[in-house]
Scaffold this motif. Structure first.
Motif, short mmCIF file in Angstrom:
data_model
loop_
_atom_site.label_atom_id
_atom_site.label_comp_id
_atom_site.label_asym_id
_atom_site.label_seq_id
_atom_site.Cartn_x
_atom_site.Cartn_y
_atom_site.Cartn_z
N ARG A 1 123.62 -55.79 100.89
CA ARG A 1 123.73 -55.37 102.28
C ARG A 1 123.35 -53.89 102.38
O ARG A 1 123.89 -53.05 101.68
CB ARG A 1 125.17 -55.57 102.76
N ARG B 1 125.23 -63.19 106.36
CA ARG B 1 125.65 -64.13 105.33
C ARG B 1 126.33 -63.40 104.18
O ARG B 1 125.71 -62.63 103.46
CB ARG B 1 124.43 -64.90 104.82
N GLU B 2 127.64 -63.62 104.02
CA GLU B 2 128.39 -63.06 102.90
C GLU B 2 129.07 -64.17 102.11
O GLU B 2 129.08 -64.14 100.89
CB GLU B 2 129.43 -62.05 103.38
N ASP C 1 119.90 -57.43 105.18
CA ASP C 1 120.24 -58.01 103.89
C ASP C 1 119.01 -58.07 103.01
O ASP C 1 117.87 -58.13 103.50
CB ASP C 1 120.80 -59.43 104.07
N ARG D 1 117.60 -59.57 98.89
CA ARG D 1 117.88 -60.31 97.66
C ARG D 1 117.04 -59.75 96.53
O ARG D 1 115.88 -59.39 96.73
CB ARG D 1 117.58 -61.80 97.85
N PRO E 1 123.85 -61.12 96.92
CA PRO E 1 123.30 -60.56 98.15
C PRO E 1 123.53 -59.06 98.25
O PRO E 1 124.57 -58.54 97.81
CB PRO E 1 124.06 -61.31 99.26
N ARG F 1 129.52 -67.53 100.25
CA ARG F 1 128.59 -68.42 99.55
C ARG F 1 129.34 -69.63 99.03
O ARG F 1 130.31 -69.50 98.28
CB ARG F 1 127.90 -67.66 98.41
#
Length: 359
Positions: free
Chosen positions: A145, A233-234, A135, A137, A143, A236
Motif C-alpha cells: 500500500r 484489498r487487504e 496498491d 504487487r 500486497p 486475503r
C-alpha cells in the motif's frame, strides 16, 4: 540497507539518465509487467554505460528510476512499513525493530516518488487536493500500500509504504502474537456464528486487519462462505471459499455491502474498515438481518470506537433512539487491540461486550 551516500549517488544517476532519455522510451508505470520494462531498462543501461557508469551501479539506478526510488532498498519481507517525511525515513520491521534514516534523500526525490504514486492512480497531484493512495504487487511480497501527499496540503512531501505479509497468519498464531487469553480466543471464534456484529478496534497499526483476516480464515476453514467488502484489498482468503469485493467508491459501498449479503447469500459479512456513514449503517443492518458481521474501526478504547460508530450512524441520518436500539439488538461487542509506537508492539486489550463485561 544502502548508505545515504549510495542512495544520493544513485538518485543523481537516475535523474541524469532520465533527463538524457527525455521520455523515449517512457518510464514504465508502477506495477508494470517485466516485458514492459525491457525497452526502458535497455535504453537506460545503454546511456549509463555510454557515460562510463559501472554496470552494477547503472542497474541499481535503473531499478530506482523505474520503481519506487529509494524505497526499492526497503522492499523486503521483514519490513512492515516505511515512512518518508521530507528526505528522512523511518522503517518499522515485523520483529518490532525500528530504524531511522535522517536526510536519506533530497526532497525532490520524495516529490518524484509521490508523483509516481499519483500516476499509478490516474490522478494528478495538482490544486489543493494532493493526497493519493494506490496498491502495488511485487513477487515474493504481500500486497503493498502506497500513500503520498505533497505541498500545500503537507508542509513537506511525504510517502508511506506498507508491506502486508505474503501469507496471512492463522488465528492461533495471531492470538499467540497478540497475547489473547484462551477464554477470549473462544469468545472471538464463537462470534463467527452469532447473528450479531463484532467490532475490532484499536489505534493505527494495532493489527486490526491482521486479526480480522485471521478470524475470516478460521470461518472459511469451518466451511462458511464469508463476503468481504473493502475500499482497498487487504483481507486475503481462498477465492473459492469467499466473496471478495473491492469497491473504491465510497458512494457505492452501501450498495456493495447490501448486494454481498442479499444477492450472494453470504454466511458472514466483513467490512475491511468502517470509515463512512454508509458503511456504518450497512454494517449494523447486516447484523440486524441475521448475519454475523465483522469490521475494523479506529479507537484506542472501546468507548472511543463506540462513540465513532454512533457519530457515523448519526451522519447517516439515524435518530439517536434508533442508533441505541440498533446497538442493543445488533452489536455483540468490541475486540480491542493496543499499540505501543515506541516499541512497535501490538497486544490484546480485551473483549468488551455490550452488557458492560470485558475479558
Amino acid at each position: 540497507m544502502s548508505g545515504t551516500a549510495d542512495l544520493f549517488a544513485r538518485w543523481r544517476i537516475a535523474r541524469e539518465i532520465l533527463e538524457a532519455l527525455r521520455g523515449n522510451p517512457p518510464v514504465p508505470p508502477l506495477g508494470a509487467r517485466e516485458e514492459e520494462m525491457v525497452a526502458f531498462r535497455a535504453a537506460f543501461l545503454a546511456e549509463a554505460l555510454r557515460r562510463g557508469i559501472p554496470l552494477e551501479e547503472a542497474k541499481a539506478a535503473a531499478q530506482m528510476a523505474a520503481g519506487l526510488g529509494a524505497l526499492e532498498v526497503f522492499l523486503r519481507p521483514e519490513v512492515e512499513e516505511v515512512m518518508l517525511r521530507g528526505g528522512s525515513a523511518r522503517v518499522l520491521f515485523r520483529d518490532g525493530r525500528r530504524a531511522d534514516y535522517p536526510r536519506l534523500l533530497p526532497e525532490e526525490a520524495v516529490e518524484a516518488l509521490a508523483a509516481r504514486v499519483a500516476d499509478a492512480t490516474g490522478r494528478a497531484l495538482t490544486g489543493t487536493r494532493r493526497f493519493v493512495t494506490t496498491d502495488l504487487r511485487r513477487p515474493g511480497l504481500g500486497p503493498i500500500r502506497l500513500s503520498a501527499v505533497l505541498r500545500p496540503q503537507a508542509a513537506a512531501p511525504a510517502v508511506n509504504l506498507r508491506i502486508f505479509p505474503e501469507v496471512p497468519l492463522p488465528f492461533e498464531r495471531v492470538a499467540e502474537d497478540f497475547g489473547i487469553p484462551g477464554a477470549d480466543r473462544g469468545r472471538l471464534l464463537s462470534a463467527l456464528e452469532r447473528p450479531r456484529a463484532l467490532l475490532i478496534a484499536g489505534p493505527f497499526a494495532a493489527g486490526k486487519t491482521t486479526l480480522l483476516n485471521a478470524l475470516l480464515l478460521e470461518a472459511a476453514a469451518r466451511g462458511m462462505m464469508p463476503a468481504v467488502v473493502e475500499g482497498f484489498r487487504e483481507v486475503r482468503l481462498p477465492e473459492d471459499r469467499a466473496l471478495l469485493v473491492e469497491e473504491p467508491d465510497p458512494a457505492r459501498m452501501d450498495a456493495a455491502i447490501a448486494d454481498a449479503v442479499l444477492r450472494m447469500r453470504a454466511d458472514l459479512l466483513a467490512v475491511g474498515e468502517i470509515t463512512t456513514p454508509e458503511e456504518a449503517r450497512r454494517f449494523m443492518w447486516a447484523a440486524l438481518v441475521g448475519r454475523p458481521a465483522l469490521a475494523t474501526l479506529h479507537g484506542a478504547t472501546a468507548e472511543q470506537a463506540l462513540a465513532l460508530l454512533r457519530g457515523l450512524l448519526r451522519r447517516a441520518g439515524e435518530p439517536p433512539e434508533s442508533i441505541e436500539e440498533m446497538l442493543r439488538a445488533g452489536l455483540g461487542g468490541v475486540a480491542l487491540l493496543a499499540y505501543d509506537p515506541r516499541a512497535h508492539r501490538r497486544r490484546w486489550a480485551g473483549l468488551f461486550e455490550m452488557d458492560g463485561g470485558s475479558g
